[in-house]
Design a protein around this motif. Sequence first.
Motif, short mmCIF file in Angstrom:
data_model
loop_
_atom_site.label_atom_id
_atom_site.label_comp_id
_atom_site.label_asym_id
_atom_site.label_seq_id
_atom_site.Cartn_x
_atom_site.Cartn_y
_atom_site.Cartn_z
N ARG A 86 0.53 -0.99 -0.05
CA ARG A 86 -0.46 0.15 0.18
C ARG A 86 0.38 0.95 -0.32
NH1 ARG A 86 -3.12 -3.32 3.60
NH2 ARG A 86 -2.04 -1.80 5.81
N TRP A 87 2.03 1.21 0.25
CA TRP A 87 2.68 2.43 0.97
C TRP A 87 3.23 3.09 -0.49
CZ3 TRP A 87 8.62 1.92 0.80
CH2 TRP A 87 9.47 3.44 0.94
N VAL A 88 4.21 1.68 -1.15
CA VAL A 88 4.35 1.82 -2.57
C VAL A 88 3.59 2.27 -3.03
CG1 VAL A 88 5.28 0.52 -4.65
CG2 VAL A 88 6.42 0.47 -2.13
N ALA A 89 2.25 1.72 -3.36
CA ALA A 89 1.82 2.20 -4.32
C ALA A 89 0.87 4.31 -4.20
CB ALA A 89 0.17 1.13 -4.68
N SER A 90 0.76 3.90 -3.30
CA SER A 90 0.85 5.34 -2.44
C SER A 90 0.60 6.91 -3.03
CB SER A 90 0.57 5.77 -1.15
OG SER A 90 0.35 6.77 -0.27
N ALA A 91 -0.37 7.26 -3.60
CA ALA A 91 -0.34 8.55 -4.14
C ALA A 91 0.82 10.13 -3.64
CB ALA A 91 -1.40 9.29 -5.48
N SER A 92 0.54 9.84 -2.52
CA SER A 92 1.29 10.51 -1.08
C SER A 92 2.23 11.16 -1.38
CB SER A 92 1.30 10.03 0.43
OG SER A 92 1.51 11.18 1.32
N ASN A 93 3.02 12.04 -1.45
CA ASN A 93 4.22 12.92 -1.25
C ASN A 93 4.28 13.93 0.20
OD1 ASN A 93 2.88 15.59 -1.35
ND2 ASN A 93 4.06 15.90 -2.93
#
Length: 76
Positions: A41-48
Amino acid sequence: MSNTVDANVLRAVFAARVSLAKLTKAEAVAHAEDEWDKTQRWVASASNKEGSFIWFCQEFDLDEGAVRRAIRERRK
């Protein structure tokens, strides 16, 4: 201790290993599965935001798309 190694990083690694050693094998496997799910989920996240996958890529001057592709390719 080497001047190039941060003592706090070494302490964290040591503490994590000791914590893992305290678990039964079944507990460790369950923990690893949970961590794998969280990491996907962390790798796929769009958060920066700070601490996100994209943030780390930017900090290390890496292309997040290339890193994600490398991860996908390795899993095949």
